[in-house]
Design a protein around this motif. Structure first.
Motif, PDB file in Angstrom:
ATOM      1  N   UNK A  98      -2.976  -8.352  10.920  1.00 21.92           N
ATOM      2  CA  UNK A  98      -1.747  -8.701  10.200  1.00 21.92           C
ATOM      3  C   UNK A  98      -2.019  -9.032   8.734  1.00 21.92           C
ATOM      4  N   UNK A  99      -3.165  -9.610   8.439  1.00 20.21           N
ATOM      5  CA  UNK A  99      -3.482  -9.956   7.047  1.00 20.21           C
ATOM      6  C   UNK A  99      -3.778  -8.696   6.248  1.00 20.21           C
ATOM      7  N   UNK A 100      -4.534  -7.799   6.846  1.00 21.23           N
ATOM      8  CA  UNK A 100      -4.815  -6.523   6.189  1.00 21.23           C
ATOM      9  C   UNK A 100      -3.529  -5.739   5.967  1.00 21.23           C
ATOM     10  N   UNK A 101      -2.624  -5.808   6.945  1.00 21.25           N
ATOM     11  CA  UNK A 101      -1.353  -5.098   6.823  1.00 21.25           C
ATOM     12  C   UNK A 101      -0.536  -5.634   5.653  1.00 21.25           C
ATOM     13  N   UNK A 102      -0.469  -6.956   5.530  1.00 19.87           N
ATOM     14  CA  UNK A 102       0.259  -7.559   4.404  1.00 19.87           C
ATOM     15  C   UNK A 102      -0.404  -7.175   3.089  1.00 19.87           C
ATOM     16  N   UNK A 103      -1.729  -7.146   3.076  1.00 18.84           N
ATOM     17  CA  UNK A 103      -2.441  -6.731   1.859  1.00 18.84           C
ATOM     18  C   UNK A 103      -2.047  -5.314   1.464  1.00 18.84           C
ATOM     19  N   UNK A 104      -1.889  -4.442   2.467  1.00 23.34           N
ATOM     20  CA  UNK A 104      -1.465  -3.068   2.176  1.00 23.34           C
ATOM     21  C   UNK A 104      -0.039  -3.026   1.659  1.00 23.34           C
ATOM     22  N   UNK A 105       0.824  -3.851   2.226  1.00 24.58           N
ATOM     23  CA  UNK A 105       2.201  -3.927   1.716  1.00 24.58           C
ATOM     24  C   UNK A 105       2.200  -4.325   0.239  1.00 24.58           C
ATOM     25  N   UNK A 106       1.373  -5.317  -0.089  1.00 21.03           N
ATOM     26  CA  UNK A 106       1.313  -5.808  -1.476  1.00 21.03           C
ATOM     27  C   UNK A 106       0.809  -4.726  -2.417  1.00 21.03           C
ATOM     28  N   UNK A 107      -0.285  -4.077  -2.046  1.00 16.67           N
ATOM     29  CA  UNK A 107      -0.846  -3.064  -2.943  1.00 16.67           C
ATOM     30  C   UNK A 107       0.044  -1.834  -3.047  1.00 16.67           C
ATOM     31  N   UNK A 155     -10.740  -8.317   1.855  1.00 20.12           N
ATOM     32  CA  UNK A 155     -10.832  -9.648   1.259  1.00 20.12           C
ATOM     33  C   UNK A 155      -9.796 -10.606   1.850  1.00 20.12           C
ATOM     34  N   UNK A 156      -8.526 -10.184   1.893  1.00 23.63           N
ATOM     35  CA  UNK A 156      -7.468 -11.065   2.396  1.00 23.63           C
ATOM     36  C   UNK A 156      -7.703 -11.399   3.863  1.00 23.63           C
ATOM     37  N   UNK A 157      -8.143 -10.411   4.631  1.00 27.87           N
ATOM     38  CA  UNK A 157      -8.443 -10.622   6.043  1.00 27.87           C
ATOM     39  C   UNK A 157      -9.624 -11.585   6.198  1.00 27.87           C
ATOM     40  N   UNK A 158     -10.659 -11.388   5.398  1.00 29.71           N
ATOM     41  CA  UNK A 158     -11.844 -12.249   5.461  1.00 29.71           C
ATOM     42  C   UNK A 158     -11.481 -13.686   5.073  1.00 29.71           C
ATOM     43  N   UNK A 175      -9.496 -15.151   8.176  1.00 20.97           N
ATOM     44  CA  UNK A 175     -10.222 -15.323   9.434  1.00 20.97           C
ATOM     45  C   UNK A 175     -11.555 -16.042   9.270  1.00 20.97           C
ATOM     46  N   UNK A 176     -12.127 -15.945   8.081  1.00 20.47           N
ATOM     47  CA  UNK A 176     -13.464 -16.461   7.876  1.00 20.47           C
ATOM     48  C   UNK A 176     -14.492 -15.561   8.537  1.00 20.47           C
ATOM     49  N   UNK A 177     -15.752 -15.770   8.190  1.00 21.71           N
ATOM     50  CA  UNK A 177     -16.810 -14.963   8.783  1.00 21.71           C
ATOM     51  C   UNK A 177     -16.864 -15.159  10.289  1.00 21.71           C
ATOM     52  N   UNK A 178     -16.586 -16.382  10.748  1.00 25.11           N
ATOM     53  CA  UNK A 178     -16.627 -16.639  12.198  1.00 25.11           C
ATOM     54  C   UNK A 178     -15.555 -15.850  12.938  1.00 25.11           C
ATOM     55  N   UNK A 179     -14.399 -15.662  12.316  1.00 19.81           N
ATOM     56  CA  UNK A 179     -13.334 -14.864  12.938  1.00 19.81           C
ATOM     57  C   UNK A 179     -13.703 -13.397  13.036  1.00 19.81           C
TER      58      UNK A 179
END
Length: 508
Positions: A114-123, A381-384, A387-391
């Protein structure tokens, strides 16, 4: 239209040039905003909210000619109303493959983040191009930060890199970069003065190696394919033999392409021994870790890429195992002397002026063969950040644990047969229908078994229950290759996969 034109002309300061009225905008912003709002609602309802619903179909299969009729693909002189376009958006979603479905196992990418998806919406909304700091300040800094972190996980103290449209392009970049390092004058003088260049890759390497050799003028005959063992790993002794052979032929070896996570079997080449050979002969070592690179994030599984820090370049696709969204692919280079820029720079004066009011070292576009370039690092980046590295590590660990569960279930079930014990997320197996189980092993048996997977694949596609890839490989008849990636996949989905194969093949 004529009446509107007359009204516009009658207004004060109306300007007409070449029959075109120049006053005011030509677009109806309010109508456009309303359309975007309604289209986003369709996306939310039909894609995002249904992403984890296993009762939905993976695909609504239609034959090409039928689908052409349904979609009304013809483009006309006059535009169509928003309601019809919204219906078209709905239909495009309906008849597309739902790669975010928990039972889409067909490729080396799957699922939805979902975070990557929002990042794509933004870009997509901002529509940036990443070549200079002045037009893309945020995304250039993001790419720099992500590349620095990826380099850290490879184990280099420093390095360079760039995001590209696909792992195939990253491999091509690496091949060209290795050639430039070997023979810098090629950039100006071209191929005519070069010796016969030879590179080495395993029999199991990605097909992009052949494409890159062809595209770069090296020639596919000058790619020496190295034998692999029964698990699909490059045999270092065979590599040594082929390097010696190339030298005896008077050729110029310059590059070895190792693979960390082969496409079919998920094999990892022995990087330490390959690196020894590269050091001995002065060869550039590129590691295609497009698929397997994400194991570096996992403390438990990074051993699969032992000694990757000895590579000169690495291709790594976060859009695969980590779900960063297609496309998200990096080429990472150990050299930090500006080799990427030296190799690819064309110094376009209209883009890369050296007298700008800011630090022009942030204008990184001259490291790319592209001009316009998408801000793909932002998705990762937004996903990382979220979620953090642990995610991210949890995603890798869970995917490989699910693959292990599936393997153990295959061993328990009659009619299922593993090709080999997997070391990554690729689970390769045959399904042997009841009618073939008592048949004597021989050419006829394998000929009949070869026909099983395509029939099951057709049935699952038309039913829409799941998608699973199959292929023949190195003398072995058609088998299924199941790939676990999506964090939405559960143990129940693994059980369903085996149950569904049995159900679809009960009459074979």
């Amino acid at each position: 239209v004529g009446v509107c034109k007359q009204e516009m002309l009658q207004k004060k300061n109306a300007v007409l040039v070449d029959g075109v009225i120049l006053n005011g905008p030509i677009m109806d912003s309010k109508a456009g905003e309303k359309f975007v709002e309604e289209a986003c609602k369709i996306i939310m309802e039909e894609v995002v909210q249904k992403a984890d619903d296993v009762t939905e179909k993976v695909c609504e299969w239609q034959a090409p000619e039928k689908l052409k009729q349904i979609l009304d693909l013809e483009m006309r002189d006059t535009g169509e109303c928003h309601q019809k376009i919204l219906q078209l958006c709905h239909d495009v979603i309906k008849y597309s493959v739902k790669t975010n479905h928990p039972r889409f196992f067909n490729q080396l990418y799957a699922g939805i983040d979902y975070y990557s998806l929002v990042a794509r919406f933004i870009t997509e909304a901002l529509n940036p191009s990443v070549y200079t700091y002045e037009v893309s300040p945020v995304f250039l800094l993001v790419e720099e930060a992500v590349i620095k972190k990826m380099i850290e996980y490879i184990g280099w103290e420093e390095g360079d890199g760039i995001f590209n449209p696909g792992g195939s392009i990253s491999n091509m970049y690496a091949m060209n970069l290795a050639r430039y390092k070997f023979c810098p004058e090629i950039k100006e003088k071209g191929l005519s003065g070069l010796p016969r260049l030879v590179l080495f890759a395993s029999e199991e390497c990605h097909y992009s190696m052949k494409k890159a050799a062809s595209f770069l003028g090296i020639g596919t005959e000058n790619v020496y394919f190295i034998k692999t063992d029964e698990r699909g790993k490059m045999i270092p002794e065979e590599l040594e033999k082929q390097v010696q052979r190339a030298r005896k032929e008077g050729s110029a070896p310059f590059l070895v392409c190792a693979t960390a996570g082969t496409t079919v079997l998920g094999a990892f080449d022995p990087l330490d021994k390959i690196a020894d050979i590269c050091e001995k002969h002065g060869l550039w070592l590129h590691v295609d870790a497009s698929w397997g690179g994400s194991a570096l994030i996992s403390r438990k599984h990074r051993r699969l890429l032992h000694s990757i820090h000895r590579a000169d370049s690495v291709a790594w696709n976060p859009h695969k195992m980590l779900l960063a969204g297609i496309q998200c692919c990096a080429l990472l280079v150990k050299d930090n002397s500006g080799l990427l820029k030296k190799c690819y720079s064309a110094e376009a004066a209209y883009l890369f002026q050296q007298d700008k009011f800011y630090d022009v070292s942030y204008d990184t576009g001259d490291k790319s063969i592209q001009c316009s370039r998408r801000p793909d690092a932002f998705k990762f980046w937004l996903m990382w950040k979220a979620l953090g590295t642990t995610g991210l590590e949890e995603r890798v660990n869970r995917a490989l644990a699910l693959a292990r569960y599936l393997v153990e279930e295959i061993k328990k079930r009659e009619g299922f047969q593993l090709l080999l014990e997997p070391e990554y997320a690729n689970v390769c197996f045959w399904y042997i229908p009841p009618s073939l189980r008592k048949m004597e092993d021989g050419p006829e048996f394998w000929q009949k078994l070869h026909q099983v997977a395509p029939i099951i694949k057709e049935r699952m596609m038309k039913k829409g229950s799941m998608m699973l890839g199959y292929q023949p490989h190195r003398g072995k008849v058609n088998f299924f290759r199941q790939v676990v990636i999506s964090p939405q996949v559960s143990r129940e989905d693994m059980d369903f996969l085996l149950d569904e194969i049995e159900l679809l093949a009960k009459d074979l």
